[in-house]
Scaffold this motif. Sequence first.
Motif, PDB file in Angstrom:
ATOM      1  N   SER A 237     -16.582  32.285  -3.582  1.00 23.60           N
ATOM      2  CA  SER A 237     -16.743  31.820  -4.958  1.00 23.60           C
ATOM      3  C   SER A 237     -18.173  31.358  -5.214  1.00 23.60           C
ATOM      4  O   SER A 237     -18.760  31.677  -6.265  1.00 23.60           O
ATOM      5  CB  SER A 237     -15.765  30.678  -5.237  1.00 23.60           C
ATOM      6  N   GLU A 238     -18.718  30.595  -4.261  1.00 22.87           N
ATOM      7  CA  GLU A 238     -20.112  30.172  -4.389  1.00 22.87           C
ATOM      8  C   GLU A 238     -21.048  31.375  -4.398  1.00 22.87           C
ATOM      9  O   GLU A 238     -22.017  31.414  -5.169  1.00 22.87           O
ATOM     10  CB  GLU A 238     -20.469  29.228  -3.243  1.00 22.87           C
ATOM     11  N   LEU A 239     -20.741  32.343  -3.541  1.00 23.24           N
ATOM     12  CA  LEU A 239     -21.558  33.562  -3.494  1.00 23.24           C
ATOM     13  C   LEU A 239     -21.497  34.303  -4.830  1.00 23.24           C
ATOM     14  O   LEU A 239     -22.525  34.788  -5.332  1.00 23.24           O
ATOM     15  CB  LEU A 239     -21.065  34.466  -2.354  1.00 23.24           C
ATOM     16  N   ASN A 240     -20.302  34.369  -5.423  1.00 17.66           N
ATOM     17  CA  ASN A 240     -20.153  35.036  -6.728  1.00 17.66           C
ATOM     18  C   ASN A 240     -20.970  34.325  -7.808  1.00 17.66           C
ATOM     19  O   ASN A 240     -21.570  34.968  -8.670  1.00 17.66           O
ATOM     20  CB  ASN A 240     -18.680  35.078  -7.134  1.00 17.66           C
ATOM     21  N   GLN A 241     -20.953  32.983  -7.748  1.00 19.22           N
ATOM     22  CA  GLN A 241     -21.737  32.231  -8.725  1.00 19.22           C
ATOM     23  C   GLN A 241     -23.228  32.516  -8.582  1.00 19.22           C
ATOM     24  O   GLN A 241     -23.946  32.675  -9.578  1.00 19.22           O
ATOM     25  CB  GLN A 241     -21.467  30.736  -8.554  1.00 19.22           C
ATOM     26  N   HIS A 242     -23.681  32.597  -7.314  1.00 17.57           N
ATOM     27  CA  HIS A 242     -25.094  32.916  -7.079  1.00 17.57           C
ATOM     28  C   HIS A 242     -25.429  34.320  -7.591  1.00 17.57           C
ATOM     29  O   HIS A 242     -26.485  34.535  -8.207  1.00 17.57           O
ATOM     30  CB  HIS A 242     -25.420  32.806  -5.590  1.00 17.57           C
TER      31      HIS A 242
END
Length: 453
Positions: A155-160
């Motif tokens: 999820s954090e990767l998707n946000q980045h």
Amino acid sequence: MNKISFKIGLLFFVAIFLLESISMFFLHNNIIHSRVHDELSALQTRGNNHREVLQVSFHEETIKHIAMMEARTDSQVILTNPNGTIYMSSNKVTDEMKKIMKSTPKNVPHAGLILEDDWKKATYISSISPVVIDNKVNGYIYMFQNTLKIKNLISELNQHFLLAGVLSLLFMMIIITFLTRVVTHPLIQISEATKRISKGELSVSLPKLGKDEIGGLGESIRVLASDLDILKNERNEFLASISHELRTPLTYIKGYADIARRQDTSDADKDTYLGIIFEESVKLSKLVKELFNLAKMDENTFSIEKEEVHLQPYFQSIVEKVSPALKEHHLELFLECSAGLYAQIDPIRFEQVILNLLDNARKYSEPFTKISLIVSEESGKTHIKVIDQGRGIPEEDLPRIFERFYRVDKSRARSLGGTGLGLAIVKQLVESHGGTVAVTSSKYAGTTFEIVL
């Protein structure tokens, strides 16, 4: 924004957007796959490490120590007997864990294996490592890790990636806007220039547009406008000349016809006036014929039918044809032509060329001088020169000598009987034969016209 800027900008945007989307898609998938693989490998490695410790010291204290270690981490370790009975667990065993443990294959390799890797749907990812002592399986170490950690990481990767995508789009739009303005601004200038040209404003000027294709287009537009301006001026001069040339004989014809119609005009005067009317009619007819021929040449409907011509007898026949008229003006015509020369020409059309040049030499030559017609071959090309000893042509008039209706001696134009079209016809006919015609002259030292075929 104008249409071309929008089209080019949209084209750039779609192309870069597709390229960036595909690149980010593969990069995103590869990073996720790599991170999940790392988590699974780390889980299996930890299970194998615990297995190695137990194979060295399979005691109650060692087992408790392993359970205590994993209890403080985000993973869970379970030790079972070979028959599947749970011997130790670092935390509470859930039904989901039991379900995964039931899927244990019969023969587990010593290096261990991954039991569950579906991080998207499953609650846990899991690995198994067999504890082998004295070549006998004494139990199995199961490692479990909640997939919530991986999901949070993804999820954090998707946000980045989303933030990077938005920033890339904004940056891309700024770059595209700048590029489209750089590319289309010269095109807009060229479009405005062509609009002004279409409205008759031929004195257009374009700024330096570089040395690329757009710069070349701008230079072509500028040259076109300049050429059109020249053509417009030439057309105006041409129409003015035609108007003058037609008006003069018509004025003579009308004036003398009115006088001849008077009852008090004597028969002798009538004959004189009719003679003048006839001469002006001949001049008018000649002018119209030459204009008609020039119009046919401009429209490429003037046929040239070439054939191989023996030049010596061909030019000899022309000399014999014009010699009587030259002798009346006390002029001598000399022909110099080798007997073995041949050329591919239209004999009828080319005779018109030579006759026009000889007639031009006759008009501007003083009595008791000579005119030379010299034919030779040089470097595989036929050279034809008409040389007179006349008054010559001023240097400032030489560049325009082949223009229609252009006359060097305008004050004597009508007395010499010319229409101002003879040399224009010569140039057109010579070029129709694939040749060139040039003139050299000095005032009071004669003129030379040279044709190269």
